[in-house]
Design an enzyme around this catalytic site. Structure first.
Site, mmCIF file in Angstrom:
data_model
loop_
_atom_site.group_PDB
_atom_site.id
_atom_site.type_symbol
_atom_site.label_atom_id
_atom_site.label_comp_id
_atom_site.label_asym_id
_atom_site.label_seq_id
_atom_site.Cartn_x
_atom_site.Cartn_y
_atom_site.Cartn_z
ATOM 1 N N ASN A 178 0.211 -3.446 -14.202
ATOM 2 C CA ASN A 178 -0.935 -4.294 -14.526
ATOM 3 C C ASN A 178 -1.852 -4.514 -13.325
ATOM 4 O O ASN A 178 -2.605 -5.474 -13.292
ATOM 5 C CB ASN A 178 -0.474 -5.624 -15.115
ATOM 6 C CG ASN A 178 0.414 -6.412 -14.173
ATOM 7 O OD1 ASN A 178 0.961 -5.860 -13.223
ATOM 8 N ND2 ASN A 178 0.572 -7.692 -14.434
ATOM 9 N N SER B 4 0.822 -1.216 0.000
ATOM 10 C CA SER B 4 0.000 0.000 0.000
ATOM 11 C C SER B 4 0.852 1.260 0.000
ATOM 12 O O SER B 4 0.436 2.304 -0.501
ATOM 13 C CB SER B 4 -0.961 0.006 1.187
ATOM 14 O OG SER B 4 -0.251 -0.056 2.404
ATOM 15 N N TYR C 177 4.711 -21.465 -13.839
ATOM 16 C CA TYR C 177 5.844 -20.540 -13.915
ATOM 17 C C TYR C 177 6.831 -20.922 -12.812
ATOM 18 O O TYR C 177 6.946 -20.262 -11.778
ATOM 19 C CB TYR C 177 5.358 -19.097 -13.756
ATOM 20 C CG TYR C 177 6.415 -18.050 -14.074
ATOM 21 C CD1 TYR C 177 6.843 -17.835 -15.374
ATOM 22 C CD2 TYR C 177 6.983 -17.291 -13.068
ATOM 23 C CE1 TYR C 177 7.807 -16.884 -15.670
ATOM 24 C CE2 TYR C 177 7.941 -16.324 -13.347
ATOM 25 C CZ TYR C 177 8.350 -16.137 -14.647
ATOM 26 O OH TYR C 177 9.312 -15.194 -14.931
ATOM 27 N N ASP D 164 0.891 -18.454 -12.025
ATOM 28 C CA ASP D 164 0.368 -19.800 -11.816
ATOM 29 C C ASP D 164 1.513 -20.774 -11.556
ATOM 30 O O ASP D 164 2.688 -20.432 -11.691
ATOM 31 C CB ASP D 164 -0.521 -20.251 -12.981
ATOM 32 C CG ASP D 164 0.213 -20.363 -14.300
ATOM 33 O OD1 ASP D 164 1.363 -20.838 -14.320
ATOM 34 O OD2 ASP D 164 -0.389 -20.003 -15.325
#
Length: 155
Positions: A87, A75, A96, A93
C-alpha cells in the site's frame, strides 16, 4: 509489559509506550542520521513471487493524541528482500493502540525470497495530524497548468 521510548515531537519530548510482542527482536531505536526509526520482521517468512503476507513487526504503541505514525519500506527493502509495501505507505493513527494491535508490514513479493526474523524491512516516523481544512468547490483554478503528471521532466 511495555517500554517507554523518548521521541522528540516538535519542541517537546514525548514518552511513548511501546509493547514488544516478541521479546527476541531488537528494541526500537532512532537511527543516528535522519528522523526515522527502523522496524524489524518479527518472523521468518518465505514468499514466492506474487505472494502477499502481512509480516508481523513485533511492536505496538500508544501514540500521543494529535499524532500518527507513517510506516514506509526502507529504501533497500526491495533490493535486499525482494518485497514491496503493497500500500506504498502505512498510516497508523493513535486509536490503533489496543493490547493486541501489533504493527504489520503488508508485503508483496516481487521475486522468491526469504525474510528472516530480525531483518530491518521498514521504518516509521511520528508526525502531527493535519490541521482541519475546509474544501471549497470551484469551477476554475487560477494557477498556470504545468502540463500533466511527470511534467517537470527527467533532469
Amino acid at each position: 509489559m511495555g517500554i517507554k521510548i523518548n521521541i522528540q515531537l516538535g519542541n517537546c519530548k514525548e514518552k511513548i509506550k511501546v509493547k514488544y510482542f516478541d521479546k527476541e527482536i531488537e528494541k526500537l531505536e532512532k537511527i543516528s542520521k535522519g528522523d526515522w526509526i527502523d522496524l524489524r520482521s518479527a518472523e521468518t517468512v518465505q514468499l514466492n513471487a506474487g505472494d502477499y503476507k502481512l509480516i508481523r513487526l513485533g511492536v505496538g504503541m500508544i501514540l500521543p493524541d494529535g499524532y500518527e505514525a507513517i510506516v514506509a519500506p526502507r529504501s533497500s527493502t526491495p533490493s535486499k528482500f525482494d518485497v514491496i509495501l503493497s500500500n506504498s505507505i502505512g498510516v497508523i493513527d493513535n486509536s490503533y493502540s489496543g493490547n493486541t494491535d501489533e504493527w504489520r508490514f503488508p508485503a508483496l513479493a516481487i521475486r522468491n525470497t526469504i525474510i528472516k526474523k530480525g531483518d530491518r524491512i521498514a521504518q516509521f516516523r511520528i508526525i502531527k495530524n493535519m490541521d482541519p481544512v475546509e474544501l471549497i468547490e470551484v469551477d476554475h483554478l487560477n494557477a498556470i497548468s504545468r502540463g500533466g503528471i511527470g511534467s517537470t521532466g527527467w533532469r
